[in-house]
Design a protein around this motif. Structure first.
Motif, PDB file in Angstrom:
ATOM      1  N   GLN A 188       0.852  -1.186   0.000  1.00  0.00           N
ATOM      2  CA  GLN A 188       0.000   0.000   0.000  1.00  0.00           C
ATOM      3  C   GLN A 188       0.890   1.239   0.000  1.00  0.00           C
ATOM      4  O   GLN A 188       1.459   1.602   1.017  1.00  0.00           O
ATOM      5  CB  GLN A 188      -0.915   0.008   1.226  1.00  0.00           C
ATOM      6  CG  GLN A 188      -1.751   1.272   1.398  1.00  0.00           C
ATOM      7  CD  GLN A 188      -2.688   1.507   0.235  1.00  0.00           C
ATOM      8  OE1 GLN A 188      -3.264   0.571  -0.299  1.00  0.00           O
ATOM      9  NE2 GLN A 188      -2.846   2.750  -0.159  1.00  0.00           N
ATOM     10  N   ALA A 189       1.010   1.868  -1.164  1.00  0.00           N
ATOM     11  CA  ALA A 189       1.910   3.019  -1.280  1.00  0.00           C
ATOM     12  C   ALA A 189       1.152   4.335  -1.418  1.00  0.00           C
ATOM     13  O   ALA A 189       1.716   5.398  -1.173  1.00  0.00           O
ATOM     14  CB  ALA A 189       2.847   2.842  -2.475  1.00  0.00           C
ATOM     15  N   GLY A 190      -0.099   4.282  -1.831  1.00  0.00           N
ATOM     16  CA  GLY A 190      -0.853   5.512  -2.025  1.00  0.00           C
ATOM     17  C   GLY A 190      -1.273   6.148  -0.714  1.00  0.00           C
ATOM     18  O   GLY A 190      -1.644   5.470   0.234  1.00  0.00           O
ATOM     19  N   TYR A 195       6.031   6.953   1.149  1.00  0.00           N
ATOM     20  CA  TYR A 195       5.801   5.983   0.088  1.00  0.00           C
ATOM     21  C   TYR A 195       5.336   6.714  -1.170  1.00  0.00           C
ATOM     22  O   TYR A 195       4.823   7.837  -1.094  1.00  0.00           O
ATOM     23  CB  TYR A 195       4.739   4.953   0.491  1.00  0.00           C
ATOM     24  CG  TYR A 195       5.181   3.981   1.559  1.00  0.00           C
ATOM     25  CD1 TYR A 195       5.615   2.702   1.222  1.00  0.00           C
ATOM     26  CD2 TYR A 195       5.167   4.343   2.895  1.00  0.00           C
ATOM     27  CE1 TYR A 195       6.013   1.805   2.202  1.00  0.00           C
ATOM     28  CE2 TYR A 195       5.572   3.462   3.882  1.00  0.00           C
ATOM     29  CZ  TYR A 195       5.989   2.197   3.529  1.00  0.00           C
ATOM     30  OH  TYR A 195       6.382   1.317   4.497  1.00  0.00           O
ATOM     31  N   SER A 196       5.504   6.067  -2.292  1.00  0.00           N
ATOM     32  CA  SER A 196       5.072   6.661  -3.555  1.00  0.00           C
ATOM     33  C   SER A 196       4.656   5.565  -4.521  1.00  0.00           C
ATOM     34  O   SER A 196       5.336   4.538  -4.648  1.00  0.00           O
ATOM     35  CB  SER A 196       6.199   7.501  -4.172  1.00  0.00           C
ATOM     36  OG  SER A 196       5.829   7.968  -5.468  1.00  0.00           O
ATOM     37  N   THR A 197       3.550   5.798  -5.214  1.00  0.00           N
ATOM     38  CA  THR A 197       3.106   4.834  -6.220  1.00  0.00           C
ATOM     39  C   THR A 197       4.042   4.831  -7.424  1.00  0.00           C
ATOM     40  O   THR A 197       4.023   3.895  -8.223  1.00  0.00           O
ATOM     41  CB  THR A 197       1.677   5.170  -6.689  1.00  0.00           C
ATOM     42  OG1 THR A 197       1.641   6.545  -7.137  1.00  0.00           O
ATOM     43  CG2 THR A 197       0.679   4.999  -5.572  1.00  0.00           C
ATOM     44  N   HIS A 200       6.163   1.775  -7.416  1.00  0.00           N
ATOM     45  CA  HIS A 200       5.477   0.583  -7.910  1.00  0.00           C
ATOM     46  C   HIS A 200       5.365   0.604  -9.431  1.00  0.00           C
ATOM     47  O   HIS A 200       5.520  -0.435 -10.094  1.00  0.00           O
ATOM     48  CB  HIS A 200       4.085   0.488  -7.288  1.00  0.00           C
ATOM     49  CG  HIS A 200       4.125   0.110  -5.843  1.00  0.00           C
ATOM     50  ND1 HIS A 200       2.985  -0.052  -5.085  1.00  0.00           N
ATOM     51  CD2 HIS A 200       5.155  -0.147  -5.009  1.00  0.00           C
ATOM     52  CE1 HIS A 200       3.319  -0.395  -3.850  1.00  0.00           C
ATOM     53  NE2 HIS A 200       4.626  -0.448  -3.790  1.00  0.00           N
TER      54      HIS A 200
END
Length: 218
Positions: A188-190, A195-197, A200
């Motif tokens: 879960q990056a969003g 974190y950043s999508t 991914h």
């Protein structure tokens, strides 16, 4: 009618929480009595579902279902004046106030005077689990986006919430965010700090390139 609906909503919520608590107790006692396994009870009570049926995860990777008893282990600590001062300093200026008519600038100027009474109010809310009914109200205004100004579909509605409600919510959010984030899977990056999508997306692109290279070789 509004007061009756509010009272009915609280009553329904009370009975739902009671029934769910009784259901959890029944499931836990059933598995403890038959197999002595709390893990089986946890699996039956889990609220999530595997993304693709048939996939297997190790015990370390599997998300754990929080039991009500786990949530009550740590006693809720009273809100401190330092928390209120910190969040008041973070308030942004030039923001439209909600129904309470309190501007952020007013809280900043009167911070030293209001800190103590706000601490008493917020802790009373924590103790009673009851918020002022005025906090459930908001002012809805329309913001023009583009196109024909006479077309209502070209406007975006926003709700102006009470300033004190937003201040209280920001304090609660700061308290629970670390716990909620710790139970998020790494996938879960969003909408997560740090974190950043994009990472991914980059990973998917690399996989596609490797797959194409593999196909061209064979």
């Amino acid at each position: 009618m509004k007061n009756e609906l509010s009272a009915l909503n609280k009553l329904v919520g009370k009975y739902l929480r009671r029934d769910y608590r009784d259901h959890r107790r029944y499931i836990i006692e059933k598995h403890l009595g038959s197999s002595g396994s709390l893990k089986r009870a946890n699996n039956e009570l889990r609220l999530y579902k595997t993304w693709i049926e048939g996939l297997r995860m190790s015990d370390e990777e599997a998300p754990q279902c929080l039991l009500e008893e786990d949530l009550n282990v740590a006693e809720i600590q009273p809100i401190q004046e330092t928390e209120i001062i910190r969040e008041i300093k973070r308030l942004k200026p030039n923001k439209s106030p909600g129904p309470d008519g309190i501007a952020n600038e007013a809280l900043k100027i009167a911070c030293t005077i209001l800190t103590t009474p706000l601490t008493i109010l917020f802790n009373k809310i924590l103790d009673t689990s009851i918020t002022p009914k005025e906090w459930s109200e908001s002012n809805i205004i329309l913001l023009y986006k583009k196109g024909d100004p006479k077309d209502v579909s070209n406007y975006r509605p926003i709700s102006l919430l009470p300033t004190l409600y937003k201040l209280f919510s920001s304090i609660i959010e700061k308290r629970i965010s670390p716990t909620l984030d710790s139970f998020q899977p790494i996938e879960q990056a969003g909408f997560r700090r740090g974190y950043s999508t994009v990472d991914h997306i980059h990973t998917v692109e690399l996989l596609m390139e490797k797959y194409q290279e593999h196909q061209s070789v064979h």
